[in-house]
Design a protein around this motif. Structure first.
Motif, PDB file in Angstrom:
ATOM      1  N   TRP A 241       0.724  -1.118  -0.019  1.00 30.50           N
ATOM      2  CA  TRP A 241      -0.080   0.081   0.027  1.00 30.50           C
ATOM      3  C   TRP A 241       0.970   1.295  -0.138  1.00 30.50           C
ATOM      4  CZ3 TRP A 241      -1.254   4.216   2.678  1.00 30.50           C
ATOM      5  CH2 TRP A 241      -2.749   4.900   2.514  1.00 30.50           C
ATOM      6  N   TYR A 242       1.926   1.299   0.923  1.00 37.62           N
ATOM      7  CA  TYR A 242       2.710   2.358   0.959  1.00 37.62           C
ATOM      8  C   TYR A 242       3.612   2.622  -0.316  1.00 37.62           C
ATOM      9  CZ  TYR A 242       1.362   3.812   5.519  1.00 37.62           C
ATOM     10  OH  TYR A 242       0.605   4.242   6.770  1.00 37.62           O
ATOM     11  N   VAL A 358      -0.338  11.785   5.312  1.00 39.32           N
ATOM     12  CA  VAL A 358      -1.065  10.376   5.025  1.00 39.32           C
ATOM     13  C   VAL A 358      -2.325   9.945   5.745  1.00 39.32           C
ATOM     14  CG1 VAL A 358      -0.622   8.233   4.502  1.00 39.32           C
ATOM     15  CG2 VAL A 358       1.198   9.755   3.901  1.00 39.32           C
ATOM     16  N   ASN A 359      -3.459   9.619   5.037  1.00 40.12           N
ATOM     17  CA  ASN A 359      -4.302   9.171   5.683  1.00 40.12           C
ATOM     18  C   ASN A 359      -4.857   7.613   5.162  1.00 40.12           C
ATOM     19  OD1 ASN A 359      -6.786   9.201   7.577  1.00 40.12           O
ATOM     20  ND2 ASN A 359      -8.003   9.465   5.685  1.00 40.12           N
ATOM     21  N   THR A 360      -4.906   6.541   6.187  1.00 40.95           N
ATOM     22  CA  THR A 360      -5.111   5.459   5.483  1.00 40.95           C
ATOM     23  C   THR A 360      -6.734   5.052   5.707  1.00 40.95           C
ATOM     24  OG1 THR A 360      -4.629   4.622   8.036  1.00 40.95           O
ATOM     25  CG2 THR A 360      -2.771   4.622   6.433  1.00 40.95           C
ATOM     26  N   ALA A 361      -7.297   5.713   6.412  1.00 39.54           N
ATOM     27  CA  ALA A 361      -8.751   5.404   6.590  1.00 39.54           C
ATOM     28  C   ALA A 361      -9.246   6.280   7.580  1.00 39.54           C
ATOM     29  CB  ALA A 361      -8.980   3.795   7.536  1.00 39.54           C
ATOM     30  N   GLU A 396      -7.109   3.482  -2.069  1.00 36.10           N
ATOM     31  CA  GLU A 396      -8.452   2.731  -0.973  1.00 36.10           C
ATOM     32  C   GLU A 396      -7.987   2.721   0.255  1.00 36.10           C
ATOM     33  OE1 GLU A 396     -11.093   1.545  -2.385  1.00 36.10           O
ATOM     34  OE2 GLU A 396     -10.740   2.698  -4.120  1.00 36.10           O
ATOM     35  N   PRO A 397      -8.872   2.409   1.119  1.00 40.05           N
ATOM     36  CA  PRO A 397      -8.633   2.532   2.498  1.00 40.05           C
ATOM     37  C   PRO A 397      -7.567   1.308   2.910  1.00 40.05           C
ATOM     38  CG  PRO A 397     -10.916   3.081   2.361  1.00 40.05           C
ATOM     39  CD  PRO A 397     -10.416   2.769   1.053  1.00 40.05           C
ATOM     40  N   LEU A 398      -6.614   1.361   3.855  1.00 40.94           N
ATOM     41  CA  LEU A 398      -5.828   0.452   3.954  1.00 40.94           C
ATOM     42  C   LEU A 398      -6.312  -0.470   5.297  1.00 40.94           C
ATOM     43  CD1 LEU A 398      -2.996  -0.989   3.933  1.00 40.94           C
ATOM     44  CD2 LEU A 398      -2.062   0.974   5.627  1.00 40.94           C
TER      45      LEU A 398
END
Length: 641
Positions: A241-242, A358-361, A396-398
């Motif tokens: 993802w990253y 950085v926003n994952t969810a 997409e959300p992690l």
């Protein structure tokens, strides 16, 4: 050569034999330890089977033999508070030993939270911290699902100094300080806590049998292959993802310049007010990376000087640059952002701050009601207001990692079991946030955990003092249901167990931070409970008002309370708040309430036949102001089930 070889072999044999027969002590038994006063003590360890063990302590000798498994244990008689002393176990000399009161300090992040996290509130406290009679042993954070461990993997006792105090549990330190100041006996703190841990992680397998879901789950995690598979899958997924995020991020891909460069052309960037969340902008509720920039004017007086950069809290991760110089980053949302701008980075006139978020969810952005500022000496530059922003990449959300360390039983086996021989005064506990989505279960789970510890420690019903959940999340304008209120009720019901006490904290939390900074009052309130429960103080008010009974008279409900101290009072306002009332339909509405004859009378003229009252029944019961005159807040309650 042959004689030399024989001598060398003999020497090696002697050295290996000596090393093999050397007594080994558990990590808790070491220099600087605090032993529990006025109770029989256990000193234990390992040696070769049949080896003689001798302890010399306070002019007395105590002896034992290691058993067939190499284990040994020696009981010492009760001793009065004092020290420092020395103890000799065979050839091992232990120094700087104190005898006083030993407290287990356990739970999740609000117990774990070190003084360093709340340092801005307690700078004088830190600078003047020097007390060799308050000590902490930090238990390494690990887990084991297969077997209860006999010893910890590391650890040592540390006394209070300006350097050491930064790693002390803030709640535990302020608790210990109150106890020491009152009783003048050494206080030992065994910090055995882990952020995010649910109560079931701290329970033995035997205790979990009455909770089939948790018991079945821990059976799965006895499989090392499964754990390795989950960890590998998590690492692979998160790393991918990253990696994709970095490849997609326009702030990294722009030819010639990264967006951290202060000279980047921002003419096409949009504007957003900080603090706030970008879901409220044209971006909407996206996940990925967003870059923020702000130009500020720096006066000559602080140009070139080292300064503090406070950026509140950011969801989720951030990297920060000042005039292109990297000044720090944080990888998850909770810690306060406190960065240092190095000497020479700030210049007179125009300066640029760039933040890559950085926003994952969930909702990305900047948490409100936090400090956003540059501080240099007496000068403060406010950073709130308009910032330019630009989307770097959408993702997409992690899916988050599987927190294996929070699974049932693991923490009991690895962090609690190695402590069970150590004699203690009692336990202070701050936990519950991670069980708030299962509050009804907590009614039985939490008492079962306490009873499990008492059974395994074999010290009877030792004092167990806990913190009720603080106020958290946005306040609701109308009475509503609340998982946090139900969890607080479960905690309140746990007071039915013998020798338990509770510190109410609904007035010292923060709506926007699950880790409120005020840990001093938490420690003080726990200490009040200890004075009553553990130290048997007869004439002390140790709790705020707790609901006792109700009586209906016409359209009013009259409430009676325990723990009223020298009387009920309204704090900070002329009107009682956070009382709600309902009829048989259970539709709660806000109510009027007054104090009369040390009782509270509650009514709403629209409810002619009331049947129930709730007080402070919310995630964040903002403004709840029923106290006793000793300044302790009333515990939230409901009169109906």
């Amino acid at each position: 050569m042959k004689k030399t070889g024989i001598l060398v072999l003999g020497l090696l044999f002697f050295m290996s034999f000596y090393a093999y027969t050397q007594v080994k002590l558990p990590k808790l038994i070491g220099d600087g330890m605090v032993l529990q006063r006025e109770t029989s003590l256990k000193i234990w360890g390992w040696a070769t089977p049949g080896e003689k063990i001798k302890i010399d302590f306070l002019n007395k000798s105590f002896n034992a033999l290691a058993d067939a498994n190499g284990k040994w244990e020696i009981s010492l008689p009760p001793f009065s508070a004092g020290g420092p002393y020395e103890m000799k176990v065979n050839d091992i000399l232990l120094k700087n030993i104190l005898i006083g009161d030993v407290w287990i300090c356990s739970g999740q992040s609000n117990m774990e939270l070190p003084i360093s996290r709340v340092a801005p509130l307690y700078m004088d406290e830190i600078a003047n911290a020097k007390n060799s009679y308050i000590r902490q042993f930090f238990v390494p954070q690990t887990y084991n699902f297969k077997n209860p461990q006999e010893d910890l993997i590391s650890g040592s006792w540390k006394e209070v100094t300006p350097e050491n105090i930064l790693n002390f549990s803030a709640v535990a330190y302020f608790f210990a300080k109150e106890i020491y100041n009152k009783y003048k006996v050494p206080v030992g703190l065994i910090n055995v806590s882990l952020g995010g841990s649910p109560a079931e992680a701290w329970m033995s397998e035997e205790a979990l049998k009455q909770f089939p879901v948790h018991y079945e789950e821990v059976q799965k995690f006895k499989n090392d292959t499964l754990i390795q598979q989950i960890e590998t899958e998590d690492r692979t997924r998160i790393s991918a993802w990253y990696k994709i995020l970095s490849q997609k991020d326009e702030g990294y891909r722009t030819p010639g310049k990264r967006w951290s460069d202060p000279s980047v052309n921002t003419s096409g960037w949009q504007t957003m007010k900080i603090p706030g969340y970008w879901k409220n902008t044209d971006l909407g509720a996206i996940n990925g990376v967003v870059w923020f920039k702000k130009d500020i004017r720096i006066p000559q007086a602080i140009a070139g000087k080292k300064a503090k950069l406070n950026l509140g809290c950011i969801v989720n991760a951030d990297s920060v640059f000042v005039n292109g110089t990297f000044v720090g980053n944080t990888t998850y949302q909770y810690p306060p952002r406190r960065y240092v701008i190095p000497e020479g980075a700030l210049k007179e006139g125009n300066n640029n701050i760039t933040i890559r978020v950085v926003n994952t969810a969930g909702s990305g952005g900047f948490v409100p009601d936090k400090p956003y500022q540059i501080v240099c000496g007496e000068q403060t530059i406010d950073l709130k207001g308009d910032w330019q922003y630009k989307l770097g990449a959408t993702m997409e959300p992690l899916q988050g990692e599987t927190f294996i360390r929070w699974k049932p039983e693991g923490l009991f086996n690895a962090m609690i079991n190695p402590l069970l021989h150590y004699r203690i005064k009692g336990v202070i506990w701050y936990q519950g946030e991670s069980n708030a989505d299962r509050p009804v279960e907590y009614r039985s789970l939490f008492p079962a955990m306490i009873q499990d510890w008492r059974k395994h420690w074999q010290q009877g019903d030792f004092p167990f003092l806990f913190v009720q959940l603080a106020n958290f999340m946005e306040a609701k304008p109308q009475p509503s249901e609340s998982g946090w209120a139900l969890l607080r009720e479960a905690q309140l019901k746990t007071l039915a167990l013998l020798n338990t006490g509770m510190a109410v904290t609904i007035d010292i939390g923060e709506w926007n931070d699950i880790h409120p900074l005020n840990k001093k009052d938490v420690g003080k309130r726990l200490a009040l409970a200890a004075e009553k429960i553990a130290y048997n103080e007869k004439n002390i008010v140790y709790s705020g008002p707790t609901y006792k009974s109700m009586q209906v008279e016409g359209n009013k409900i009259i409430l009676t309370f325990d723990n009223t101290g020298s009387g009920l009072m309204i704090k900070g306002d002329k009107k009682l708040k956070q009382f709600a009332i309902s009829g048989a339909d259970k539709q709660f509405v806000w109510a009027d309430a007054v104090i009369e004859n040390n009782k509270v009378i509650v009514w709403n003229n629209q409810v002619s036949n009331p049947v129930a009252v709730r007080y402070a029944w919310a995630d964040n019961p903002e403004g709840a102001n029923l106290y006793n005159k000793e300044g302790l807040p009333a515990a939230p309650f409901r009169t109906n089930e």
